[in-house]
Design an enzyme around this catalytic site. Structure first.
Site, PDB file in Angstrom:
ATOM      1  N   HIS A 187      13.968 -12.266  11.889  1.00  0.00           N
ATOM      2  CA  HIS A 187      13.028 -11.867  11.448  1.00  0.00           C
ATOM      3  C   HIS A 187      12.579 -12.605   9.984  1.00  0.00           C
ATOM      4  O   HIS A 187      11.862 -11.822   9.140  1.00  0.00           O
ATOM      5  CB  HIS A 187      12.789 -10.367  11.363  1.00  0.00           C
ATOM      6  CG  HIS A 187      13.240  -9.934  12.734  1.00  0.00           C
ATOM      7  ND1 HIS A 187      12.778 -10.274  14.139  1.00  0.00           N
ATOM      8  CD2 HIS A 187      14.139  -8.967  13.114  1.00  0.00           C
ATOM      9  CE1 HIS A 187      13.498  -9.614  15.155  1.00  0.00           C
ATOM     10  NE2 HIS A 187      14.301  -9.010  14.297  1.00  0.00           N
ATOM     11  N   CYS A 188      13.277 -13.650   9.604  1.00  0.00           N
ATOM     12  CA  CYS A 188      12.966 -14.419   8.314  1.00  0.00           C
ATOM     13  C   CYS A 188      13.636 -13.444   7.217  1.00  0.00           C
ATOM     14  O   CYS A 188      13.348 -13.692   6.007  1.00  0.00           O
ATOM     15  CB  CYS A 188      11.538 -14.553   7.991  1.00  0.00           C
ATOM     16  SG  CYS A 188      10.859 -15.695   8.991  1.00  0.00           S
ATOM     17  N   ALA A 189      14.460 -12.506   7.610  1.00  0.00           N
ATOM     18  CA  ALA A 189      15.183 -11.733   6.683  1.00  0.00           C
ATOM     19  C   ALA A 189      16.526 -12.093   7.030  1.00  0.00           C
ATOM     20  O   ALA A 189      17.453 -11.254   7.233  1.00  0.00           O
ATOM     21  CB  ALA A 189      14.790 -10.272   6.768  1.00  0.00           C
TER      22      ALA A 189
END
Lengths: 142, 399
Positions: free
Chosen positions: B353-355
């Protein structure tokens, strides 16, 4: 190939963790990362080369069932092969994925992905390992 | 609730649980954008004809609508951007690049989205600022205690998501800002995940800079907001130059820029996007943010309770207070779960999730994420649970 047999081959290879490890003697291996922009498959491939021979391959990372199983199947096909033999297998594999002509005797178990093109988003999963190892072979060809 | 407002929900059996990625768009937003194209297409602030004057007025009113939504003091503190990512980049490169020096410290956390990490990394490389991390507690949250421990006399910025996009914890921005401002530390807030779900009052919370996107709040893609306190925003150096933002320029290179907000909005803006943003804010206001918040939190509790019945599922953020739930079917890669759920028209997100630093926190790199909205229902949760219960057959379904 019957669907149940295909599924069984894919799952056997997905669950076979014997080569899904970072090698102990990692300095003897060439490492390359392979990942898919469109999804989250991400593996490191470790290749041990002896002259013109692929002596061993290990891999480590997280990826979907198609990516991991195809990595394991191709890994088993390529270990012990010369660069030329390995390139030939990979060429046939890419041809199969792209619905072109290929030699199914060369690809053996890897033929379970022969109709993966019906799920276009999974073609990148099925070629995660093949793209990474191809880079190593072309970079180290003598 | 309000499902009738969304044509897409009435066209099939879609179960949309990926609201953290983008939300569905209500018909009123679609109609507003259509009207711009069908009735009064024209540029803003450039024409002396009626449609241009009309769209200029509508566009300018959008700024007031946004100002009111986040309770900013002045309309000129609202800058329209392409989204939260551009807003955060402009904050870092338009303001902090010119107001920090080598050795200054910026505090973030390992659960931030890439947009609130990478711009700081670039400044670290370019000018030698130091990016440091506030430790998260056992529930992956920022505590006031850990914030205070992380602050040193070199700390100049604390840059945090209001709500994180994997864990979904809601940060206590008001208290965080209070502590920071006592030590002259700037507070930057990434509100991408919160703007449609939590009340934001930039004055009460005392936020220096804020960023959010329209498309995560039922609006169109490609448009968002950068808020900055007037005194800070006027020191911001534009990252883009061109039409609409200059007052005068001569052949000797003399350039005079317009006042805020125009100086920070070079070029023809995303007009239909801004009109859509305005409409989605009106839409949220009409339903009521408090009502939305309560409904979504009740639904989240129901989802957690139901997931907890399944002993083959690991839920990573049971104890958090947001509306995002991250889980895995034990032994199944998250993407395979997502593909399986898709067979039943259930849309979830799989991945990091882009983290990408969150794996250091969860000890697992990839999860299945359900992010809720007010149009989700208990019946949809029940369907998800039933499909998960039958996931023993997952390989038969997806292979």
């Amino acid at each position: 190939m019957d669907n149940d047999i295909k599924r069984s081959i894919i799952l056997d290879n997905y669950q076979d963790n014997s080569n899904r490890i970072i090698p102990d003697n990692v300095s003897e291996y060439i490492k390359i990362n392979s990942n898919n922009d469109s999804c989250i498959d991400n593996i490191d491939i470790y290749v041990k080369i002896n002259g013109n021979l692929i002596e061993d391959i290990k891999y480590y990372g997280e990826a979907c069932v198609i990516a991991i199983s195809s990595t394991n199947i191709l890994r088993n096909l390529l270990v012990g092969k010369t660069f030329d033999e390995a390139k030939n297998i990979l060429r046939n594999y890419f041809n199969m994925i792209e619905e072109k002509e290929y030699d199914n005797h060369l690809l053996k178990e890897a033929c379970v992905y022969s109709d993966i093109s019906k799920q276009p988003s999974r073609k990148t999963c099925a070629t995660l390992f093949a793209r990474g190892i191809s880079k190593i072979l072309s970079q180290n060809d003598k | 609730m309000n499902r009738e407002d969304f044509t897409i929900l009435n066209n099939g059996k879609l179960i949309y649980f990926d609201n953290g990625a983008t939300t569905l768009k209500p018909d009123c937003v679609r109609d507003t954008i259509n009207d711009y194209y069908n009735i009064y297409t024209s540029n803003i602030h450039r024409g002396d004809y009626s449609s241009s004057l009309k769209v200029s007025e509508l566009y300018d009113n959008c700024r007031e609508e946004v100002r009111d939504y986040i309770n900013a003091k002045y309309c000129c503190e609202i800058i329209f951007t392409s989204g939260a990512t551009e807003s955060l980049n402009d904050i870092v490169f338009g303001f902090f690049r010119h107001n920090l020096k080598k050795g200054d410290e910026v505090l973030i956390t390992e659960s931030e989205h890439a947009s609130n990490v990478l711009p700081w990394f670039i400044l670290q490389k370019e000018m030698g600022i130091v990016v440091k991390y506030i430790s998260l507690n056992e529930n992956y949250e920022v505590t006031i205690d850990n914030l205070q421990k992380a602050i040193t006399n070199k700390t100049k910025v604390v840059s945090l998501a209001h709500v994180t996009n994997v864990i979904g914890d809601v940060r206590d921005i008001k208290n965080i800002a209070k502590i920071c401002h006592e030590k002259d530390i700037f507070v930057v807030v990434d509100a991408a995940q919160s703007a449609a779900h939590e009340k934001i009052d930039v004055v009460d919370m005392d936020i220096d800079f804020l960023a959010f996107s329209a498309h995560k709040m039922y609006g169109p893609t490609g448009v968002g907001v950068l808020y900055g306190k007037f005194n800070l925003l006027k020191k911001m150096i534009p990252c883009r130059y061109g039409g609409g933002m200059n007052a005068i320029f001569n052949n000797d290179g003399y350039v005079e820029l317009k006042d805020l907000p125009d100086r920070l909005e070079a070029g023809t803006p995303n007009i239909e996007g801004v009109l859509g943003l305005c409409e989605c804010i009106k839409y949220i206001k009409k339903i009521g943010l408090e009502k939305i918040n309560k409904y979504e939190h009740d639904l989240r509790k129901y989802l957690i309770d139901r997931l907890s019945e399944l002993d083959f599922i690991t839920v990573y953020n049971k104890n958090n207070n947001g509306i995002i739930v991250s889980f895995n079917i034990n032994g199944v890669f998250s993407q395979d779960t997502a593909i399986y759920l898709d067979k039943y028209n259930i849309c979830v997100r799989a991945g990091n999730h882009c983290a990408k630093m969150v794996k250091n926190v969860f000890n697992v790199a990839n999860t299945v994420r359900v992010s809720l909205s007010f149009y989700n229902t208990k019946e949809e949760v029940d369907l998800l649970i039933n499909v998960l219960k039958n996931s023993k057959n997952i390989w038969e379904e997806i292979l």
